[in-house]
Design an enzyme around this catalytic site. Sequence first.
Site, PDB file in Angstrom:
ATOM      1  N   LYS A  97      -8.078  14.511  81.363  1.00 31.43           N
ATOM      2  CA  LYS A  97      -6.663  14.286  81.071  1.00 31.43           C
ATOM      3  C   LYS A  97      -6.406  12.795  81.018  1.00 31.43           C
ATOM      4  CE  LYS A  97      -4.942  13.139  85.466  1.00 31.43           C
ATOM      5  NZ  LYS A  97      -5.244  11.703  85.601  1.00 31.43           N
TER       6      LYS A  97
ATOM      7  N   PRO B 173     -16.741  10.452  82.520  1.00 34.11           N
ATOM      8  CA  PRO B 173     -17.070   9.376  83.459  1.00 34.11           C
ATOM      9  C   PRO B 173     -16.369   9.529  84.804  1.00 34.11           C
ATOM     10  CG  PRO B 173     -16.573   8.486  81.291  1.00 34.11           C
ATOM     11  CD  PRO B 173     -16.211   9.928  81.243  1.00 34.11           C
ATOM     12  N   ILE B 174     -17.033   9.059  85.844  1.00 38.78           N
ATOM     13  CA  ILE B 174     -16.528   9.167  87.212  1.00 38.78           C
ATOM     14  C   ILE B 174     -15.812   7.873  87.575  1.00 38.78           C
ATOM     15  CG2 ILE B 174     -17.240   9.449  89.628  1.00 38.78           C
ATOM     16  CD1 ILE B 174     -19.691  11.034  88.418  1.00 38.78           C
ATOM     17  N   GLY B 175     -14.665   7.987  88.246  1.00 39.28           N
ATOM     18  CA  GLY B 175     -13.881   6.812  88.582  1.00 39.28           C
ATOM     19  C   GLY B 175     -13.128   6.246  87.403  1.00 39.28           C
TER      20      GLY B 175
ATOM     21  N   GLY C 123      -9.535  12.505  85.807  1.00 44.45           N
ATOM     22  CA  GLY C 123      -9.454  13.782  86.493  1.00 44.45           C
ATOM     23  C   GLY C 123     -10.638  14.692  86.287  1.00 44.45           C
TER      24      GLY C 123
ATOM     25  N   GLY D  71     -13.442  15.333  88.036  1.00 48.88           N
ATOM     26  CA  GLY D  71     -13.813  16.139  89.198  1.00 48.88           C
ATOM     27  C   GLY D  71     -12.773  17.203  89.511  1.00 48.88           C
ATOM     28  N   SER D  72     -11.508  16.845  89.361  1.00 52.81           N
ATOM     29  CA  SER D  72     -10.438  17.815  89.593  1.00 52.81           C
ATOM     30  C   SER D  72     -10.502  18.951  88.580  1.00 52.81           C
ATOM     31  CB  SER D  72      -9.076  17.110  89.497  1.00 52.81           C
ATOM     32  OG  SER D  72      -8.939  16.137  90.503  1.00 52.81           O
ATOM     33  N   SER D  73     -10.809  18.611  87.338  1.00 49.09           N
ATOM     34  CA  SER D  73     -10.942  19.626  86.303  1.00 49.09           C
ATOM     35  C   SER D  73     -12.097  20.571  86.609  1.00 49.09           C
ATOM     36  CB  SER D  73     -11.141  18.959  84.943  1.00 49.09           C
ATOM     37  OG  SER D  73     -11.212  19.911  83.908  1.00 49.09           O
TER      38      SER D  73
ATOM     39  N   ASP E 115      -4.386  16.355  91.691  1.00 46.82           N
ATOM     40  CA  ASP E 115      -4.165  16.704  90.281  1.00 46.82           C
ATOM     41  C   ASP E 115      -4.970  17.917  89.835  1.00 46.82           C
ATOM     42  OD1 ASP E 115      -6.596  15.446  90.352  1.00 46.82           O
ATOM     43  OD2 ASP E 115      -6.186  14.017  88.751  1.00 46.82           O
TER      44      ASP E 115
END
Length: 270
Positions: A8, A90-92, A96, A98-100, A132
């Site tokens: 997102k 990508p992380i960081g 979102g 990881g939330s997804s 989120d």
Amino acid sequence: MIAFPNAKINIGLRVTGLRPDGFRNLESCFYPVNWCDALEIIPATNLAFTSSGLTIPGKASTNLCLKAYHLLQQDFNLKPVRIHLHKNIPIGAGMGGGSSDAAFTLKLLNNLFNLEISVPDLENYARQLGSDCAFFIQNKPVFAIEKGDVFEPLKLDLSNYKIVVIYPDLHITTAEAYREVVPQAPADNLRELLQQPLPTWKNRVDNDFEKALFLKYPVLPELKEYLYQSGAIYTSMTGSGSAVFGIFSPDFTQTLLVPHTTYAVWQGAL
């Protein structure tokens, strides 16, 4: 069962105050984009989690997908599964990802085991995994308030526009970003601004994290300027991470080339 958890973007982000629980109140438009991970869950003899693609920091046992499984396991007698996540978002980056992944794990488990959990209840489970996460249950544009886990309807359709997202290989943690921002009451109404024509958003629909993080990481304003110079109608950093996106006209067909080989670039339709 296979799903493709998507990212997102935040279109505008205001940090409006401190909360008694230690979190901050915010307001933002959450808008889904099609930069996706791949998630597979199948029945297994023993519970297992594996991953491929981008390296995920931390122990596998603490991954949000497993946390989502254990959360439902508390209320339902789930059989063991094998979860495989191919990490592509990508992380960081403030997108979102990881939330997804966690939210899509809840949805896949609900379907796999015919749990018949309602959408509102799935959102409540997701809220326990991250602020989120609940957004990705319905996965449609919303105006997010409070911790970013309470949603109000928002009529915003950008489906005719193109988007380019650039991740400059810079991992900004949520804790770092919030240390750099001072909560304040907004000077104008973000919801009303988002109802105005897209060209009016420049310099008005802003992200409160940009002020401090742009000074700390000069690459971020450089990317924003690069996207404007490339023809973007509106650009912004997304969330509290380091990805910068540009929204382009429907007839935009250019493939943007970023001169740094470590940067990740995604572009497509909104």
